[in-house]
Design a protein around this motif. Sequence first.
Motif, short mmCIF file in Angstrom:
data_model
loop_
_atom_site.label_atom_id
_atom_site.label_comp_id
_atom_site.label_asym_id
_atom_site.label_seq_id
_atom_site.Cartn_x
_atom_site.Cartn_y
_atom_site.Cartn_z
N HIS A 74 0.82 -1.20 0.00
CA HIS A 74 0.00 0.00 0.00
C HIS A 74 0.86 1.25 0.00
CE1 HIS A 74 -3.03 2.94 1.59
NE2 HIS A 74 -3.76 2.29 0.71
N ARG A 108 0.69 4.20 -2.95
CA ARG A 108 0.55 5.65 -2.76
C ARG A 108 1.63 6.39 -3.55
NH1 ARG A 108 -2.37 7.10 1.83
NH2 ARG A 108 -2.12 9.22 1.02
N GLU A 145 0.60 6.22 -7.27
CA GLU A 145 -0.51 7.13 -7.58
C GLU A 145 -0.01 8.56 -7.74
OE1 GLU A 145 -4.32 4.97 -5.38
OE2 GLU A 145 -3.03 6.31 -4.23
N GLU A 146 0.86 8.98 -6.84
CA GLU A 146 1.37 10.36 -6.92
C GLU A 146 2.25 10.53 -8.16
OE1 GLU A 146 3.98 13.53 -4.23
OE2 GLU A 146 3.27 11.65 -3.35
N PHE A 188 -2.84 9.37 -10.69
CA PHE A 188 -4.17 8.79 -10.53
C PHE A 188 -4.39 8.52 -9.05
CE2 PHE A 188 -1.43 5.10 -10.78
CZ PHE A 188 -1.98 4.20 -9.88
N CYS A 189 -5.64 8.24 -8.68
CA CYS A 189 -5.94 7.98 -7.28
C CYS A 189 -7.05 6.93 -7.20
CB CYS A 189 -6.36 9.25 -6.56
SG CYS A 189 -6.72 8.98 -4.80
N LEU A 190 -6.70 5.73 -6.77
CA LEU A 190 -7.70 4.69 -6.57
C LEU A 190 -8.53 4.95 -5.33
CD1 LEU A 190 -5.62 1.49 -7.45
CD2 LEU A 190 -7.28 2.67 -8.89
N GLY A 191 -7.93 5.62 -4.35
CA GLY A 191 -8.65 5.98 -3.14
C GLY A 191 -8.97 4.81 -2.23
N ARG A 192 -8.19 3.74 -2.30
CA ARG A 192 -8.44 2.56 -1.48
C ARG A 192 -7.48 2.51 -0.31
NH1 ARG A 192 -8.71 -1.16 -6.86
NH2 ARG A 192 -10.85 -0.65 -7.48
N SER A 193 -8.02 2.24 0.84
CA SER A 193 -7.23 2.22 2.06
C SER A 193 -6.50 0.90 2.21
CB SER A 193 -8.13 2.43 3.28
OG SER A 193 -9.03 1.32 3.41
N THR A 208 -3.82 -4.94 -9.33
CA THR A 208 -3.24 -3.65 -8.96
C THR A 208 -1.72 -3.77 -8.89
OG1 THR A 208 -5.21 -3.19 -7.62
CG2 THR A 208 -3.30 -1.76 -7.29
#
Length: 389
Positions: free
Chosen positions: A234, A238, A241-242, A246-251, A298
């Motif tokens: 994870h 992050r 994504e940066e 893009f941003c999946l927004g999954r914790s 992913t």
Amino acid sequence: MSALLATEDRGRDRESRIRVLTADEHRAFLATRTDASFLQHPSWAGVKDQWAAETIGWHDGDSGELAGAALVLYRQLPGTRKYFAYLPEGPVADWADPGIDRWLDPLMTHLRRAGAFAVRIGPSPAYRRWDAARLKAATGPGRKVGDVLATEVDPLGTAVAERLRARGWRRCGGDTGEDADAQPRYVFRVPLTGRTPGDLWSGLNQEWRRNVRKAEKAGVRVVIGTEAELPEFHRLLRITEERDGFCLGRSLAYYQRQYAVLNAEHPGRMRLYLAVHQGEILAAHTMISTGRRVWYQTGASADHRREVRPSNALQWKMMLDAHALGADVHDMRGVPSTLDPDDRPFGLLRWKLGTGGQVVETLGEWEASVGGATNNALYRAFQSYMARR
């Protein structure tokens, strides 16, 4: 929500009926349909913990045999007792059946009784396919995948789209608005059936083969991780994504829950692949397998030491493992529709094209009101809200 009780609904033609299935009944049916998406397995309800869920089955009116099944997710519309129903990449049914009303009508009746005001489905047939070589040759400013003559147009997909339109279903985002789909409309798939590992290696382009060899020479090791490495996965996600915008927004909790419930349903269903170099995890990819299908879900990688090509090493190992599992296809999931090299998202498509697979345009997702004046009004309001978002 009374309609989540085990009730039976009968279609107007009385040829099929719907009843709520137990998880074991649902899994037993899916074992006979090895092409079903992991999003249609009972375990996915445990991943989507903010949705109510049920599994339903269609039974033949004469024999009583189970002919189709679906995982239905329900999201309550705030301030109402109404629900939005969602069948991700489902239902698992006979889409080739020209008598689609035989099972579609009972579905709508069941959802109406469940309190749903609208429903979204994801038909499984493909629509169009493009070989990697054809798309690579067609790249250019402003170009889109849809601008290129398809290598293959699936007649079943075309027929299903026509049948749904004739019954008032709406393709989310229209024929070009794939961003409206919750699941990717354009996906990348590497066919495995009838191919040897040598064939898969030959299918990679020169850059991919060079990068896989480079990773091996640099000492990159690919290992299967455990739940303990999910926090590192994870963290790398992050970073990715940066870097890639893009941003999946999954914790982290989302992936921990997904790993736990999918593997509880079937050990090894979700795997975490790690690329380790000099004792450090440089990249991590997740893989999900069901029946004869395997998905690369992913991917994440660090910003440093990218020259040792950890992601190429991971993907090559995953492809070989998918082949060893007897999968028909290695599905690398979503790709952008742009063929413009100056568009930032094109980099992802370019990377996947190097495996020699195909871009597949699915039918996308389709929505409809479940009928009735109140539900129709709620659905129009819901559409306006989504458009503003």
